[in-house]
Design a protein around this motif. Sequence first.
Motif, PDB file in Angstrom:
ATOM      1  N   LEU A  43     -35.004 -95.296  20.874  1.00  0.00           N
ATOM      2  CA  LEU A  43     -34.817 -95.306  19.424  1.00  0.00           C
ATOM      3  C   LEU A  43     -33.683 -94.370  19.000  1.00  0.00           C
ATOM      4  N   LEU A  44     -33.579 -93.223  19.643  1.00  0.00           N
ATOM      5  CA  LEU A  44     -32.483 -92.311  19.322  1.00  0.00           C
ATOM      6  C   LEU A  44     -31.129 -92.926  19.652  1.00  0.00           C
ATOM      7  N   HIS A  46     -30.545 -96.135  19.867  1.00  0.00           N
ATOM      8  CA  HIS A  46     -30.360 -97.296  19.003  1.00  0.00           C
ATOM      9  C   HIS A  46     -29.848 -96.887  17.618  1.00  0.00           C
ATOM     10  N   TYR A  47     -30.490 -95.882  17.029  1.00  0.00           N
ATOM     11  CA  TYR A  47     -30.117 -95.492  15.674  1.00  0.00           C
ATOM     12  C   TYR A  47     -28.958 -94.496  15.635  1.00  0.00           C
ATOM     13  N   GLY A  48     -28.747 -93.734  16.704  1.00  0.00           N
ATOM     14  CA  GLY A  48     -27.644 -92.783  16.731  1.00  0.00           C
ATOM     15  C   GLY A  48     -26.531 -93.199  17.663  1.00  0.00           C
ATOM     16  N   SER A  50     -24.063 -95.093  17.273  1.00  0.00           N
ATOM     17  CA  SER A  50     -22.707 -95.229  16.717  1.00  0.00           C
ATOM     18  C   SER A  50     -21.871 -93.993  17.037  1.00  0.00           C
ATOM     19  N   THR A  55     -24.753 -99.163  20.718  1.00  0.00           N
ATOM     20  CA  THR A  55     -26.036 -99.309  20.037  1.00  0.00           C
ATOM     21  C   THR A  55     -26.794-100.451  20.701  1.00  0.00           C
ATOM     22  N   LEU A  58     -32.840-103.749  20.209  1.00  0.00           N
ATOM     23  CA  LEU A  58     -34.254-103.518  20.513  1.00  0.00           C
ATOM     24  C   LEU A  58     -34.885-104.845  20.914  1.00  0.00           C
TER      25      LEU A  58
END
Length: 84
Positions: A43-44, A46-48, A50, A55, A58
């Motif tokens: 999750l880190l 995926h969301y960070g 960029s 990225t 999921l």
Amino acid sequence: MDERIFWMIWGVLGGIMLVYYLRRRHRIRSVLIGSGSGLLALLLVHYGGSLIGYTPALNVLHLVQSVILGVPGVILMVVLHFTW
């Protein structure tokens, strides 16, 4: 041929993690901590992601990889993305 090698590598890595979890004193706690940290790492990223230029989606493969292999699986995912 490449697909077979790919699945053989993941099978070997999954077997290594299974042996690792089975050799621990507190097996269930070890599995839960390893799986939870792998999901958190996914999750880190995926969301960070960029910030590093990647990225991951999921999807089922990434979720299973992060749950079974934990944080090393997520690191491997990122490294393989930048090397291939």
